[in-house]
Design a protein around this motif. Structure first.
Motif, PDB file in Angstrom:
ATOM      1  N   LEU A 166      -4.614  62.463 -58.094  1.00 49.61           N
ATOM      2  CA  LEU A 166      -5.722  62.727 -58.533  1.00 49.61           C
ATOM      3  C   LEU A 166      -6.629  61.643 -59.108  1.00 49.61           C
ATOM      4  O   LEU A 166      -7.851  61.889 -59.220  1.00 49.61           O
ATOM      5  CB  LEU A 166      -5.522  63.756 -59.783  1.00 49.61           C
ATOM      6  N   VAL A 167      -6.273  60.727 -59.255  1.00 48.10           N
ATOM      7  CA  VAL A 167      -6.857  59.448 -59.943  1.00 48.10           C
ATOM      8  C   VAL A 167      -7.946  58.936 -58.858  1.00 48.10           C
ATOM      9  O   VAL A 167      -9.225  58.912 -59.636  1.00 48.10           O
ATOM     10  CB  VAL A 167      -5.937  58.270 -60.160  1.00 48.10           C
ATOM     11  N   GLY A 168      -7.918  59.141 -57.756  1.00 50.23           N
ATOM     12  CA  GLY A 168      -8.887  58.345 -56.670  1.00 50.23           C
ATOM     13  C   GLY A 168     -10.131  59.200 -56.505  1.00 50.23           C
ATOM     14  O   GLY A 168     -11.265  58.547 -56.073  1.00 50.23           O
ATOM     15  N   CYS A 169     -10.242  60.557 -57.288  1.00 50.05           N
ATOM     16  CA  CYS A 169     -11.574  61.114 -57.075  1.00 50.05           C
ATOM     17  C   CYS A 169     -11.764  61.845 -58.247  1.00 50.05           C
ATOM     18  O   CYS A 169     -12.777  61.534 -59.226  1.00 50.05           O
ATOM     19  CB  CYS A 169     -11.380  62.253 -56.178  1.00 50.05           C
ATOM     20  N   GLY A 170     -11.100  62.969 -58.564  1.00 46.46           N
ATOM     21  CA  GLY A 170     -11.544  63.923 -59.773  1.00 46.46           C
ATOM     22  C   GLY A 170     -11.335  62.959 -61.238  1.00 46.46           C
ATOM     23  O   GLY A 170     -12.288  63.254 -62.098  1.00 46.46           O
ATOM     24  N   VAL A 171     -10.242  62.262 -61.290  1.00 47.68           N
ATOM     25  CA  VAL A 171     -10.270  61.745 -62.538  1.00 47.68           C
ATOM     26  C   VAL A 171     -11.164  60.518 -62.738  1.00 47.68           C
ATOM     27  O   VAL A 171     -11.996  60.360 -63.740  1.00 47.68           O
ATOM     28  CB  VAL A 171      -8.572  60.950 -62.914  1.00 47.68           C
ATOM     29  N   ILE A 172     -11.099  59.701 -61.756  1.00 46.15           N
ATOM     30  CA  ILE A 172     -12.130  58.379 -61.942  1.00 46.15           C
ATOM     31  C   ILE A 172     -13.611  58.846 -61.748  1.00 46.15           C
ATOM     32  O   ILE A 172     -14.687  58.373 -62.660  1.00 46.15           O
ATOM     33  CB  ILE A 172     -11.908  57.485 -60.633  1.00 46.15           C
ATOM     34  N   THR A 173     -14.079  59.843 -61.203  1.00 46.23           N
ATOM     35  CA  THR A 173     -15.229  60.577 -61.357  1.00 46.23           C
ATOM     36  C   THR A 173     -15.677  61.039 -62.658  1.00 46.23           C
ATOM     37  O   THR A 173     -16.835  60.792 -63.050  1.00 46.23           O
ATOM     38  CB  THR A 173     -15.318  61.488 -59.970  1.00 46.23           C
ATOM     39  N   GLY A 174     -14.738  61.895 -63.060  1.00 39.96           N
ATOM     40  CA  GLY A 174     -15.069  62.511 -64.505  1.00 39.96           C
ATOM     41  C   GLY A 174     -14.797  61.643 -65.593  1.00 39.96           C
ATOM     42  O   GLY A 174     -16.068  61.349 -66.467  1.00 39.96           O
ATOM     43  N   LEU A 200     -12.723  68.736 -66.598  1.00 40.19           N
ATOM     44  CA  LEU A 200     -11.726  68.467 -67.458  1.00 40.19           C
ATOM     45  C   LEU A 200     -11.499  66.981 -67.542  1.00 40.19           C
ATOM     46  O   LEU A 200     -11.185  66.549 -68.652  1.00 40.19           O
ATOM     47  CB  LEU A 200     -10.410  69.117 -66.837  1.00 40.19           C
ATOM     48  N   ASN A 201     -12.055  66.289 -66.798  1.00 36.46           N
ATOM     49  CA  ASN A 201     -11.743  64.813 -66.907  1.00 36.46           C
ATOM     50  C   ASN A 201     -13.019  64.263 -67.524  1.00 36.46           C
ATOM     51  O   ASN A 201     -12.878  63.161 -68.053  1.00 36.46           O
ATOM     52  CB  ASN A 201     -11.726  64.262 -65.430  1.00 36.46           C
ATOM     53  N   VAL A 202     -14.098  64.768 -67.367  1.00 37.92           N
ATOM     54  CA  VAL A 202     -15.114  64.631 -67.949  1.00 37.92           C
ATOM     55  C   VAL A 202     -14.901  64.549 -69.675  1.00 37.92           C
ATOM     56  O   VAL A 202     -15.168  63.905 -70.734  1.00 37.92           O
ATOM     57  CB  VAL A 202     -16.460  65.247 -67.991  1.00 37.92           C
ATOM     58  N   VAL A 203     -14.279  65.913 -69.965  1.00 35.71           N
ATOM     59  CA  VAL A 203     -13.639  66.306 -71.356  1.00 35.71           C
ATOM     60  C   VAL A 203     -12.817  65.401 -71.855  1.00 35.71           C
ATOM     61  O   VAL A 203     -12.820  64.648 -72.968  1.00 35.71           O
ATOM     62  CB  VAL A 203     -13.249  67.714 -71.352  1.00 35.71           C
TER      63      VAL A 203
END
Length: 369
Positions: A166-174, A200-203
């Motif tokens: 999940l780090v390569g898109c959702g996490v690093i983007t947020g 959620l990753n922005v949060v």
């Protein structure tokens, strides 16, 4: 140099292909040999992201046939002779940038500005003998893929690949939208509209930055518990009869410093400008339908308010991905909690349904398992 590439005993691979009408599991995918600067990766886990859904529903107009997936982690099984920073057996997270690593923009730490491969679509696959495109420089919904060495970031082997995917898109983007693009500082206030996988990753990026308050907004009341778990101090369930701007101003009478729009709605982008305090910024993280236009009331923006775009968390994958992994290992970044469910490739449509029903923070496909 070739990688392993014989996952079903015939030199063919299994993966999910969108043919222009539907996405389905195919077992007749073939992958070309490595070229200079590339590595071959056996995909172990791949997150289901709204960008993949957007290809299927036409929001992202991508030419078919295309092997889907872009949020993945796996093991290097082949390395081109000129690649020196990776070796067979390395565990890696995939980055979607496909940046060259050598141009002036890459050299100054702005790989999201790299133009070397902008708009160039690779076709390293054949499906049933027909050339097929690679999605987002990666294609993670397939047992093996080839990527540029700059798109495969080595991680510790003890790191769980399901969470790492999940780090390569959702996490690093947020998280990147907060720390790289907005550069939120201690005590600054923020609203996050849409608390799916990106929101959620922005949060949690805001929580890492000591933002206060952190106001999460979603139409699904079931999202409140997870939003608070990831660091939200307030939750507003938007919907019929709710004046969202007024609800924000009940918490912050003058408005907030930042609004992160994670849905991709032009109406919400417009509404976000009304939530800002003087000097505030709307950060556009969600992706509207291609060609969509947004508007705002000009005179409301003169008090140093701004609207800014953000691509891929304005990230530097070779730096940010290892940093995010270290934060996870230190117990400061939630990754395991993002994984709501895992699915075999055959259950792709079930995963899509549960994503649409709002049941998932992130669903992860077990690709080679």
């Amino acid at each position: 140099m070739k990688g392993s590439g014989d996952m079903n005993g015939s030199g063919q691979l299994r993966g999910i292909v969108f043919d222009g009408a539907k996405a389905s599991v195919r077992d007749d995918i073939e992958l070309r040999d490595l070229r200079a600067g590339e590595v071959r990766v056996r995909i172990e886990a791949a997150g289901l992201c709204h960008s993949d859904v957007s290809v299927i529903d036409g929001t992202i107009q991508f030419p078919p046939p295309v092997v889907l997936g872009h949020e993945g982690a796996g093991v290097v099984v082949g390395v081109a002779p000129d690649v020196t920073n990776l070796a067979e057996g390395d565990h890696v997270v995939l980055s979607t940038l496909g940046n060259c690593g050598t141009c002036a923009e890459c050299a100054r730490g702005k790989p999201t500005f790299c133009r070397a491969n902008a708009g160039r679509l690779g076709r390293p696959f054949t499906v049933g003998g027909q050339k097929a495109f690679q999605f987002a420089n990666t294609s993670a919904f397939v047992e093996e893929t080839v990527v540029k060495a700059t798109s495969a970031i080595a991680i510790p082997k003890e790191m769980p690949l399901t969470s790492a995917s999940l780090v390569g898109c959702g996490v690093i983007t947020g998280v990147g939208a907060v720390i790289n693009r907005a550069k939120v500082s201690h005590g600054e206030s923020a609203v996050v509209i849409g608390v799916g996988g990106i929101g959620l990753n922005v949060v949690q990026g805001l929580a890492l930055s000591d933002a206060l308050p952190i106001i999460a907004v979603d139409t699904n009341p079931a999202k409140e518990q997870l939003a608070r778990e990831f660091g939200a101090t307030h939750f507003i369930c938007a919907g019929e009869g709710v004046d969202l701007v007024e609800a924000i101003r009940e918490i912050r009478p003058n408005g907030v410093d930042y609004v992160f729009e994670c849905v991709g709605s032009t109406a919400l982008i417009r509404q976000s400008t009304d939530m800002l305090d003087f000097g505030g910024t709307v950060v556009m993280v969600g992706v509207p339908k291609m060609g969509a236009e947004a508007s705002f009331v000009v005179n409301t923006m003169y008090n140093d308010k701004s609207i800014t775009g953000c691509r891929y968390g304005s990230s530097r994958p070779a730096y940010d991905i290892p940093m995010l992994i270290r934060l996870y290992q230190a117990g400061r970044l939630k990754l395991d909690e993002l994984v709501s469910a895992t699915y075999p490739l055959e259950d792709f449509n079930k995963a899509l349904d549960e994503l649409h029903e709002g049941k998932l923070a992130r669903g992860v496909l077990s690709v080679s398992g």
